[in-house]
Design a protein around this motif. Structure first.
Motif, mmCIF file in Angstrom:
data_model
loop_
_atom_site.group_PDB
_atom_site.id
_atom_site.type_symbol
_atom_site.label_atom_id
_atom_site.label_comp_id
_atom_site.label_asym_id
_atom_site.label_seq_id
_atom_site.Cartn_x
_atom_site.Cartn_y
_atom_site.Cartn_z
ATOM 1 N N GLY A 83 0.813 -1.215 0.000
ATOM 2 C CA GLY A 83 0.000 0.000 0.000
ATOM 3 C C GLY A 83 0.846 1.265 0.000
ATOM 4 N N THR A 84 1.930 1.239 0.779
ATOM 5 C CA THR A 84 2.803 2.407 0.850
ATOM 6 C C THR A 84 3.521 2.628 -0.476
ATOM 7 N N LEU A 85 4.046 1.563 -1.061
ATOM 8 C CA LEU A 85 4.711 1.695 -2.360
ATOM 9 C C LEU A 85 3.738 2.157 -3.436
ATOM 10 N N PHE A 86 2.530 1.609 -3.420
ATOM 11 C CA PHE A 86 1.521 2.026 -4.392
ATOM 12 C C PHE A 86 1.244 3.517 -4.246
ATOM 13 N N GLU A 87 1.088 3.979 -2.998
ATOM 14 C CA GLU A 87 0.828 5.402 -2.757
ATOM 15 C C GLU A 87 2.000 6.261 -3.218
ATOM 16 N N LEU A 88 3.201 5.821 -2.933
ATOM 17 C CA LEU A 88 4.384 6.591 -3.314
ATOM 18 C C LEU A 88 4.534 6.690 -4.830
ATOM 19 N N ILE A 89 4.244 5.612 -5.515
ATOM 20 C CA ILE A 89 4.478 5.573 -6.956
ATOM 21 C C ILE A 89 3.321 6.181 -7.757
ATOM 22 N N PHE A 90 2.095 5.887 -7.368
ATOM 23 C CA PHE A 90 0.959 6.229 -8.225
ATOM 24 C C PHE A 90 0.083 7.388 -7.747
ATOM 25 N N THR A 91 0.242 7.834 -6.526
ATOM 26 C CA THR A 91 -0.589 8.933 -6.044
ATOM 27 C C THR A 91 0.038 10.254 -6.457
ATOM 28 N N TRP A 92 -0.750 11.104 -7.102
ATOM 29 C CA TRP A 92 -0.226 12.350 -7.643
ATOM 30 C C TRP A 92 -0.720 13.586 -6.910
ATOM 31 N N GLU A 93 -1.680 13.446 -6.022
ATOM 32 C CA GLU A 93 -2.294 14.635 -5.447
ATOM 33 C C GLU A 93 -2.063 14.782 -3.952
ATOM 34 N N LEU A 94 -0.974 14.275 -3.422
ATOM 35 C CA LEU A 94 -0.706 14.406 -1.994
ATOM 36 C C LEU A 94 -0.594 15.884 -1.591
ATOM 37 N N LYS A 95 0.113 16.658 -2.371
ATOM 38 C CA LYS A 95 0.277 18.077 -2.049
ATOM 39 C C LYS A 95 -1.062 18.806 -2.130
ATOM 40 N N LYS A 96 -1.825 18.514 -3.155
ATOM 41 C CA LYS A 96 -3.136 19.138 -3.325
ATOM 42 C C LYS A 96 -4.070 18.772 -2.171
ATOM 43 N N ASP A 97 -3.926 17.552 -1.646
ATOM 44 C CA ASP A 97 -4.763 17.102 -0.540
ATOM 45 C C ASP A 97 -4.266 17.588 0.817
ATOM 46 N N GLY A 98 -3.153 18.334 0.831
ATOM 47 C CA GLY A 98 -2.670 18.918 2.071
ATOM 48 C C GLY A 98 -1.550 18.153 2.746
ATOM 49 N N LEU A 100 1.765 17.888 2.745
ATOM 50 C CA LEU A 100 2.949 18.552 2.206
ATOM 51 C C LEU A 100 4.230 17.764 2.434
ATOM 52 N N LEU A 101 4.430 17.243 3.627
ATOM 53 C CA LEU A 101 5.649 16.486 3.926
ATOM 54 C C LEU A 101 5.679 15.170 3.163
ATOM 55 N N LYS A 102 4.537 14.489 3.101
ATOM 56 C CA LYS A 102 4.466 13.243 2.333
ATOM 57 C C LYS A 102 4.760 13.495 0.853
ATOM 58 N N ALA A 103 4.286 14.611 0.317
ATOM 59 C CA ALA A 103 4.526 14.940 -1.090
ATOM 60 C C ALA A 103 6.016 15.142 -1.346
ATOM 61 N N GLN A 104 6.705 15.785 -0.412
ATOM 62 C CA GLN A 104 8.154 15.985 -0.559
ATOM 63 C C GLN A 104 8.890 14.656 -0.474
ATOM 64 N N GLN A 105 8.494 13.808 0.472
ATOM 65 C CA GLN A 105 9.115 12.489 0.591
ATOM 66 C C GLN A 105 8.853 11.657 -0.667
ATOM 67 N N GLN A 106 7.651 11.775 -1.208
ATOM 68 C CA GLN A 106 7.296 11.040 -2.421
ATOM 69 C C GLN A 106 8.196 11.442 -3.585
ATOM 70 N N LYS A 107 8.445 12.722 -3.713
ATOM 71 C CA LYS A 107 9.304 13.229 -4.784
ATOM 72 C C LYS A 107 10.709 12.630 -4.670
ATOM 73 N N THR A 108 11.253 12.648 -3.466
ATOM 74 C CA THR A 108 12.588 12.083 -3.226
ATOM 75 C C THR A 108 12.599 10.581 -3.507
ATOM 76 N N PHE A 109 11.564 9.885 -3.056
ATOM 77 C CA PHE A 109 11.502 8.443 -3.259
ATOM 78 C C PHE A 109 11.440 8.095 -4.735
ATOM 79 N N ARG A 110 10.661 8.834 -5.495
ATOM 80 C CA ARG A 110 10.540 8.535 -6.924
ATOM 81 C C ARG A 110 11.882 8.690 -7.629
ATOM 82 N N ILE A 111 12.634 9.715 -7.295
ATOM 83 C CA ILE A 111 13.959 9.908 -7.894
ATOM 84 C C ILE A 111 14.865 8.743 -7.512
ATOM 85 N N SER A 112 14.850 8.361 -6.246
ATOM 86 C CA SER A 112 15.675 7.244 -5.782
ATOM 87 C C SER A 112 15.283 5.951 -6.487
#
Length: 131
Positions: A83-98, A100-112
């Motif tokens: 579930g966490t990997l799915f959210e990290l890879i496929f969820t695009w609206e974390l920042k829009k949903d508020g 903010l920290l998860k969205a930043q972590q998601q960006k870093t994770f995707r690059i990694s």
């Protein structure tokens, strides 16, 4: 204006009516008007209504702050890896949903993740096949 709500607006407690009056965006216009009329009929002080609105506003601000500071934890990967990997890879609206920290972590994770995939691919291509 008919009161066809269940339970009816008139039968609700003053605290419930204040909760309706304090959160006008959560209720439809008719329910809000009926609640305000009932509070007026019960001769509830307008300061209580203003206080209910203030409390609701503060609650919404608190919830937004909680969302903004929510982050991924190690336990998310241990107990809910898929579930966490799915959210990290496929969820695009974390920042829009508020979130903010998860969205930043998601960006870093995707690059990694892209770097790891490229390294695995390059190693597979460069190393001689054993078959």
């Amino acid at each position: 204006m008919t009161d066809d709500f269940k339970p009816s607006i008139k039968s609700r407690t003053t605290e419930e009516l204040l909760a309706i009056a304090g959160a006008p965006k959560k209720w439809n216009e008719r329910a809000l008007k009926l609640a305000l009329n009932e509070l007026y009929n019960r001769k509830v002080d307008t300061k209580l209504i203003d206080h209910a609105k203030y409390v609701e506003k503060r609650q919404l601000e608190f919830e937004a702050l909680q969302k903004a500071t929510k982050s991924y934890q190690i336990s998310d990967f241990i107990f809910n890896l898929k579930g966490t990997l799915f959210e990290l890879i496929f969820t695009w609206e974390l920042k829009k949903d508020g979130y903010l920290l998860k969205a930043q972590q998601q960006k870093t994770f995707r690059i990694s993740l892209i770097v790891v995939i490229l390294l695995v691919y390059l190693l597979k291509e460069l190393l001689p096949s054993t078959t």
